[in-house]
Design an enzyme around this catalytic site. Structure first.
Site, PDB file in Angstrom:
ATOM      1  CE  LYS A   1     -12.509  21.213   3.702  1.00  0.00           C
ATOM      2  NZ  LYS A   1     -12.221  22.470   3.825  1.00  0.00           N
TER       3      LYS A   1
ATOM      4  CE  LYS B   1     -16.763  26.316  -0.111  1.00  0.00           C
ATOM      5  NZ  LYS B   1     -15.338  27.248   0.392  1.00  0.00           N
TER       6      LYS B   1
END
Length: 306
Positions: A183, A250
């Site tokens: 990811k 993030k």
């Protein structure tokens, strides 16, 4: 998995827990409810539960209570500290309530090292964990077209296949933590595509081109991408809805800052990701932090005096 596995997953037999019902998690839990599964949910703000309650979801008072009444518990949270608290560390955490041979699936974009910690802790309790972050945005969550990067015990991921198929297309990435690493790499790639798309649209606009015609013209060539398909029209129409850009900041931060531990410490130098993180952080600085990632174009427009 003597109790859950290899018994097949089925709506009449498999109890689902879901924690994290924001833009993404709410849409994903809704798809499982629509597929006929019994779903128990938890949210720190009970009012967020109302839409799913209206579809038949049960509401629990804690993550542990969700786990106690579930065979598979999904989490879709905001940040790694949230995952650590909800799944691993608190006295009412998921793992504190999860029965042996049951499974916790974290679909949050989180840290590979934390995924490995959770896997080790789950096995110590006789449970299983899978890290399965996703890509595809709010539209992918709504339409069941997410790319799912699953990691952990291969047999467990295969057992979960029928649930994953309701949410999107799953790819098994390897041992615990590999889903999260995938990811992060995905977000590094998406961010670069969004920067290029934003700059291309701003340039085309300055050149006097019709932006929708421009987008249609490049879609079939080398500039075509899923990012263009998902976000191009939203950029043109100034539709800023979706998961806020803080999640992209993030995720890029984990890629830029992470040090993977092995026989030797390995630090990957990522100049593009570092620059892109700063650009997405600039969205927050100019007051557009609640926009979806397609709002990056506002930074490029601001730089160009628009």
């Amino acid at each position: 998995m003597e109790t859950c596995y290899p018994n097949p997953i089925a709506p009449t037999k498999t109890r689902i827990g879901w924690i994290g019902i924001g833009v993404m998690g709410g849409a994903m839990a809704s798809r499982l409810l629509n597929a006929g599964y019994s779903v128990t949910i938890y949210a720190r703000n009970p009012s967020k539960c109302l839409p799913l309650q209206s579809q038949g979801a049960h509401v629990a008072n804690s993550p542990a209570q969700v786990a106690h009444s579930s065979d598979v518990v999904f989490t879709m949270l905001s940040h790694p500290p949230d995952v650590r608290s909800v799944v691993l560390e608190n006295t009412d955490s998921v793992l504190s309530g999860l029965a042996p041979d049951r499974v916790t699936v974290d679909m949050t974009s989180s840290h590979p090292g934390l995924a490995r910690e959770i896997f080790t802790a789950a096995r110590a309790r006789g449970c299983w964990s899978v890290d399965a972050p996703v890509s595809g945005g709010d539209h992918g969550a709504r339409d069941g077209k997410l790319a799912i990067f699953a990691a952990g015990e291969c047999a467990v991921v295969k057992w979960l296949q029928s649930l994953f198929e309701i949410l999107g297309k799953v790819t098994y990435m390897g041992q615990a933590g590999c889903g999260q690493s995938c990811k992060i790499a995905n977000q590094i790639t998406v961010a670069s595509n969004l920067v290029g798309l934003s700059e291309g649209l701003v340039f085309a606009d300055k050149a006097g081109l019709d932006l929708k015609q421009f987008m249609g013209a490049i879609r079939g060539g080398a500039a075509g991408s899923k990012a263009l398909d998902l976000f191009g029209e939203r950029m043109i129409e100034k539709n800023w809805g979706g998961a806020d850009v803080g999640y992209m900041v993030k995720d890029l931060g984990m890629g830029v800052d992470v040090v993977e531990k092995g026989e030797d410490d390995k630090v990957v130098v990522l100049p593009g990701a570092s620059m892109n993180k700063q650009l997405f952080s600039s969205m927050v600085a100019i007051g557009n932090g609640m926009h979806g990632p397609q709002g990056l174009i506002t930074v490029i427009e601001t730089i160009n005096g628009k």
